[in-house]
Write a protein that holds these residues in place. Sequence first.
Motif, PDB file in Angstrom:
ATOM      1  N   GLN A  65       0.862  -1.392   0.000  1.00  0.00           N
ATOM      2  CA  GLN A  65      -0.105   0.005  -0.065  1.00  0.00           C
ATOM      3  C   GLN A  65       0.994   1.165  -0.139  1.00  0.00           C
ATOM      4  O   GLN A  65       0.518   2.192  -0.636  1.00  0.00           O
ATOM      5  N   GLN A  69       0.939   4.229  -2.881  1.00  0.00           N
ATOM      6  CA  GLN A  69       0.740   5.682  -2.521  1.00  0.00           C
ATOM      7  C   GLN A  69       1.642   6.789  -3.092  1.00  0.00           C
ATOM      8  O   GLN A  69       1.453   7.713  -2.964  1.00  0.00           O
ATOM      9  N   VAL A  93      -2.867   9.508  -9.622  1.00  0.00           N
ATOM     10  CA  VAL A  93      -2.856  10.214  -8.500  1.00  0.00           C
ATOM     11  C   VAL A  93      -2.620  11.672  -8.843  1.00  0.00           C
ATOM     12  O   VAL A  93      -1.785  11.844  -9.684  1.00  0.00           O
ATOM     13  N   CYS A 272      -6.157  -0.900  -5.044  1.00  0.00           N
ATOM     14  CA  CYS A 272      -6.583  -1.202  -3.535  1.00  0.00           C
ATOM     15  C   CYS A 272      -6.947  -2.355  -3.395  1.00  0.00           C
ATOM     16  O   CYS A 272      -7.557  -2.905  -4.580  1.00  0.00           O
ATOM     17  N   LEU A 306      -5.045  10.558  -0.060  1.00  0.00           N
ATOM     18  CA  LEU A 306      -3.991   9.851   0.165  1.00  0.00           C
ATOM     19  C   LEU A 306      -3.007  10.810   1.400  1.00  0.00           C
ATOM     20  O   LEU A 306      -2.452   9.982   2.115  1.00  0.00           O
TER      21      LEU A 306
END
Length: 307
Positions: A65, A69, A93, A272, A306
């Motif tokens: 994870q 991110q 992102v 995810c 995030l």
Amino acid sequence: MDGWEVALASPHPRLRPGIIVYRGFRLALGRPRRRLEVPIGAVTLMLGFEHPVRISGLASSGQSQHARQSGQSRQGPVTLVSVLSGLGTTPVVGEHDGRLAGIEVLLAPWAAFTLFGTALHEVADRNLDPDALGVRPGPGRWGSVAELAAALGTLPSWRERFALLDDVFARWSKAGPPSCERTVRAWSELVRTRGAAPVGHIAEEVGWSVRQLENRFREQIGIGPKAAGRVLRLQRARRMLVAGRTQAETAALCGFYDQAHLSGEFRAMTGCTPREFAAMRRALRAPGGGPQSADRLTDEPTSLILA
């Protein structure tokens, strides 16, 4: 202290259902913000007023994870003030310094084909400067999207900005290439069934071969009907999971083979697991999580904060 302003509006009836919604926003958060944006069944045009946003692809779903991110790029990062995002099956992102203002316009893909006059496979799974398409949007005093965005930023109210967009988009729609009526029908059937309609059935309904349907989708939707169905099924699945449905229930109701199939699609298109996504959405709803209308589609979980 953090501050934000959000204004939602429906486009003029003559522009619907091709143009779905306007969402004006102004953020002054006092710190950088990073958001994960997952695929949705709409094209997004962000008309930025001043400050840029940096957009990068997400690294592969098999990583931790923390690594996910980090926003490692698949497309290559871009830094833009205004952004056109086509349909796609991969997450991105978005990052900015905490100051951001503009209007997001959500479009049915066939309407984006008409407004921008370009084959939508050129923008599929990409985030581009709208003016980099090499086409002039349409008649009017603004020769570029950047000039339109700047003009919107100078107006004193959201109502006046949305009215200007209504006027500009009406003129662009008249000047652009019309979308094929059968493409619109095929897309509408896919949306109505939330991605569950078989491609062969849709092709038969509109009187095309599967190959003809795929070619038209590539031109006027951006991605093929099978890929578009994946996006729409997962869009429904995200909503159900965030609402409290179990993974087993969600998989069965959304047309996945089993829970493992749902989990694999979740990782591929959000980076995810279903459990991680639902947990992070609950954290977003907690006090201090930010404006609840941050999602691009009303009542649809399309984003994760995030940082």
